[in-house]
Design a protein around this motif. Structure first.
Motif, short mmCIF file in Angstrom:
data_model
loop_
_atom_site.label_atom_id
_atom_site.label_comp_id
_atom_site.label_asym_id
_atom_site.label_seq_id
_atom_site.Cartn_x
_atom_site.Cartn_y
_atom_site.Cartn_z
N SER A 368 0.82 -1.21 0.00
CA SER A 368 0.00 0.00 0.00
C SER A 368 0.86 1.26 0.00
N LEU A 369 1.90 1.28 0.83
CA LEU A 369 2.77 2.46 0.87
C LEU A 369 3.47 2.67 -0.45
N GLY A 370 3.92 1.58 -1.08
CA GLY A 370 4.57 1.71 -2.38
C GLY A 370 3.66 2.35 -3.41
N GLY A 371 2.39 1.97 -3.40
CA GLY A 371 1.45 2.57 -4.34
C GLY A 371 1.20 4.03 -4.06
N GLU A 372 1.10 4.37 -2.79
CA GLU A 372 0.83 5.77 -2.42
C GLU A 372 2.02 6.66 -2.76
N LEU A 373 3.22 6.19 -2.51
CA LEU A 373 4.40 6.99 -2.85
C LEU A 373 4.51 7.17 -4.36
N ALA A 374 4.19 6.12 -5.11
CA ALA A 374 4.27 6.21 -6.57
C ALA A 374 3.26 7.20 -7.13
N ALA A 375 2.15 7.39 -6.41
CA ALA A 375 1.10 8.29 -6.89
C ALA A 375 1.39 9.76 -6.60
N LEU A 376 2.39 10.03 -5.77
CA LEU A 376 2.68 11.42 -5.42
C LEU A 376 3.28 12.16 -6.60
N PRO A 377 2.91 13.42 -6.78
CA PRO A 377 3.60 14.25 -7.77
C PRO A 377 4.98 14.62 -7.23
N GLU A 378 5.78 15.25 -8.07
CA GLU A 378 7.09 15.71 -7.61
C GLU A 378 6.90 16.73 -6.50
N LEU A 379 7.65 16.56 -5.42
CA LEU A 379 7.51 17.45 -4.26
C LEU A 379 8.53 18.57 -4.32
#
Length: 712
Positions: A368-379
């Motif tokens: 789940s965390l891997g998917g959420e991090l992958a969905a983030l735009p560039e910070l």
């Protein structure tokens, strides 16, 4: 966003590797640290290398879109190296060797270790510097983690060379160390040995320099390997993993040598407040190389194996602590390790892929965390990715080393106290940068100098100039006592800051330490003080202040007011210092043109220096920091209805995390970074988190709830 962990394929049959890669893709892994402890596998004997297996692993990872942080494998010498060159083994202060059978069994000053390590790194870098899978180099591993200090003959030789470079002549060393005390004077550098087992206390100047030498020697190992890698034409960034506020290595000196900061952090799930200590570490990593994102190189997916009791992370806590790092500047979330070991000392240490399999809660949370991090735009990163901090907290390794020496008025745990000051600001969601006293402080409204017993002339000059230029400085007890050689200055105490403080300490007023405070005696044995009530003497000193009565511990210093313009804000209310000044302030008129701050100040020109003559308990620190922040015009990032809700700013992105047991609604507006939806109020369940893009530059008015609380 990098996501992954340590990968140790040398521990597994080759047929397992394909299953690893398949599951890595399922979990969203895009970066692994490879080969950290693979020296024996890569170099089975002194005269041969086996790269075939490593070629196959790297190629397999690359074919599946997984990048490699390639380690130099120098952290644990193989058995053949010890057999052929036993002089590479380190020794403790008693002259006992650290033998193989564990890890990190090398003397950093050993010429044989350096030669063997350099040969290995050269071979690795020449072979893989142009491989498209390799995106970063990982030098050694956790320098100094298990062997904090080496006292071997190799160390003695190197220490003498280091001292000669530092002092030039033996007379200069004798003067700096004050060696006429106890007839310690040296006639040559060859007479000096490391601070090995001795009948009683060592020379403080010698102890301090040995710790400086140790940090520099470990750093030499890093730069040696880095330079070998760069010499092959490698263009990837080079790093080594730090360990938070780690005593033996002065990371301020190390940081400029690393292309990117990386850190290993293992908080204790049994401690509900440990997220505050984790926040301190994240802020330190961010502050070591401002404007450059860092990497959380290691954390556990659940339980570790090395504490007396090893609690698993609670449901949701894996993501909450990971997002805390993201919110405080990390661009990579990695773990130790990918697949849980079946053998060896760390087999009970959790992993991304647990021994219990893919049907576990840990695996589901990893995916789940891997998917959420992958969905983030560039910070935001670089100059637009700052914390927005207007408070700076001085944290200095050399002072830490000096404070930790024996024979002081009272034993203070400097790192713990600095983290408590940070926690007091963190409780209020006030952003804090960690700094050295010599840094450019022009963009801060408030600088806190906490228990800085050792303050160099350069540090004192920088802090004094900051006050005269309009800054507010809070100095706490047991500060500005000695110079950079751990020696008293002429004229008493607080000599370096006396002109801006207007006060000086005449007696340090040691108190009985708090219950369960740990101290070490002259033999180096650590013991608890036990219950304060069971001991004679005064155990605390209350003081009355505009923000209420607070409790002071450890010290109740007797202050002499030297400048008639000094304002006595608070006095001790009881004990032997009753009625004496406890908190003072001296306003400073700006002298000369003011330098342009990095960020515009919210307070007008005209500085102030405050001195607090005790160490407040947790509630007292909260009261003092709230009062001095308001006096400085410093606002929280965001006021929240619960002290369990943590807020951090990264450019225009807010990270909100609920570390508490109850669901909380936070009144904030913005755009959800994962969904792109507008948000007007965020509901956070236990260990819930949210990342919002917001235009709010300052916090809204303080809510009634959450205005008071307890740090403990």
């Amino acid at each position: 966003m990098h996501y992954g962990g340590d990968y140790n394929p040398e521990q597994w049959p080759e047929e397992v590797w394909h299953d690893d890669v398949r599951l890595m893709r399922e979990a969203g892994v895009n970066l692994v640290s490879l080969g950290i402890f693979a020296w024996a596998r890569i170099q089975p004997d002194e005269h041969s290398f086996d790269f075939g297996w490593l070629d196959r692993v790297i190629d397999l990872l690359h074919e599946n879109g997984i990048a490699v942080d390639l380690a130099t494998s120098t952290a644990s010498p193989p058995a053949w190296a010890v057999e052929s060159y036993p002089g590479i083994l380190p020794e403790d202060e008693n002259g006992a060797r650290y033998w193989p059978g564990s890890r990190q069994h090398y003397a950093p000053s050993s010429p044989d270790y350096r030669r063997l390590a350099a040969r290995l790194v050269t071979a690795l870098a020449e072979r893989y510097h142009a491989h498209p899978a390799v995106v970063m180099w990982h030098v050694n591993n956790e320098y100094g983690c298990h062997v904090h200090y080496d006292y071997s003959d190799n160390a003695a030789v190197a220490f003498r060379v280091w001292l000669q470079r530092r002092y030039g002549t033996i007379d200069a060393l004798n003067t700096a160390w004050g060696t006429m005390f106890w007839s310690q004077a040296y006639g040559s550098f060859e007479q000096i040995v490391p601070p090995r087992k001795a009948p009683y206390s060592h020379n403080p100047g010698g102890l301090l320099d040995f710790k400086r030498f140790t940090s520099d020697t470990l750093l030499e190992l890093f730069t040696m390997e880095r330079d070998i890698i760069k010499a092959t034409g490698a263009r990837q960034p080079v790093t080594t993993n730090f360990m938070g506020a780690f005593p033996p290595a002065d990371y301020w000196r190390w940081a400029p040598e690393l292309d990117v900061i990386s850190d290993d952090n293992y908080f204790d799930p049994n401690d509900p407040q440990s997220f505050r200590g984790a926040a301190f570490t994240r802020d330190l990593m961010r502050s070591l190389k401002p404007g450059t994102p860092w990497i959380l190189m290691e954390q556990s997916s659940s339980a570790v194996n090395w504490r007396p009791t090893n609690a698993p992370k609670a449901p949701g806590q894996l993501a909450a602590l990971s997002m805390q790092a993201v919110g405080r500047g990390a661009d990579g979330i990695l773990f130790f390790q990918w697949r849980q070991s079946r053998r060896g000392s760390e087999k009970f240490h959790s992993a991304m892929l647990p021994q219990a399999g893919t049907g576990t809660r840990t695996w589901r949370e990893v995916v789940s965390l891997g998917g959420e991090l992958a969905a983030l735009p560039e910070l935001p990163s670089g100059t637009d990715g700052g914390s927005g901090a207007r408070v700076a907290l001085v944290f200095d390794w050399e002072n830490w080393w000096a404070v930790s020496s024996p024979d002081h008025p009272v034993a203070l745990d400097y790192a713990s106290l600095v983290q408590r000051w940070h926690a007091a600001f963190h409780w209020q969601n006030i952003a804090v940068d960690l700094v050295q006293a010599t840094h450019d402080l022009g963009g801060y409204d408030l600088v806190v100098l906490a228990h800085s017993y050792l303050l160099t002339d350069a540090g004192a000059a920088t802090l004094s100039a900051y006050v005269r230029a309009g800054g507010r400085l809070l100095v706490t007890a047991f500060s500005d006592v000695v110079d950079g050689s751990d020696a008293f200055r002429d004229g008493g105490f607080q000599v370096g800051l006396r002109e801006v403080l207007g006060v000086t300490v005449e007696e340090f007023g040691a108190l009985v330490p708090p219950v369960a405070a740990a101290v070490s005696n002259s033999a180096g044995e650590v013991h608890s003080t036990g219950a304060a009530a069971a001991q004679p003497g005064q155990d605390h000193a209350d003081l009355d202040a505009p923000f209420g009565r607070i409790r002071g511990e450890y010290l109740a210093e007797e202050l002499a007011v030297l400048d008639p313009a000094v304002e006595v804000i608070a006095r001790f209310a009881d004990g032997r210092t009753e009625g004496m000044p406890a908190l003072t302030a001296l306003a400073s008129t700006p002298a000369g043109p003011r330098s342009t701050p990095a960020r515009p100040r919210s307070t007008p020109a005209g500085g102030e220096a405050l001195y607090l003559a005790t160490v407040p308990d947790d509630d007292g620190m909260l009261a003092v920091t709230r009062w001095v922040a308001e006096r400085s015009g410093v606002e929280p990032v965001l006021h929240t209805p619960s002290e369990w809700v943590e807020v951090a700013r990264r450019g225009d992105v807010l990270t909100l995390i609920n570390h508490g047991p109850e669901t909380v609604v936070v009144p904030v507006e913005g755009t959800d970074l994962l969904t792109g939806d507008p948000v007007a109020g965020v509901t956070l369940e236990r260990f819930g988190w949210a990342l919002l893009r917001t235009d709010h530059a300052v916090a809204p008015p303080r809510a009634a709830a959450g205005a008071e609380g307890n740090l403990s």
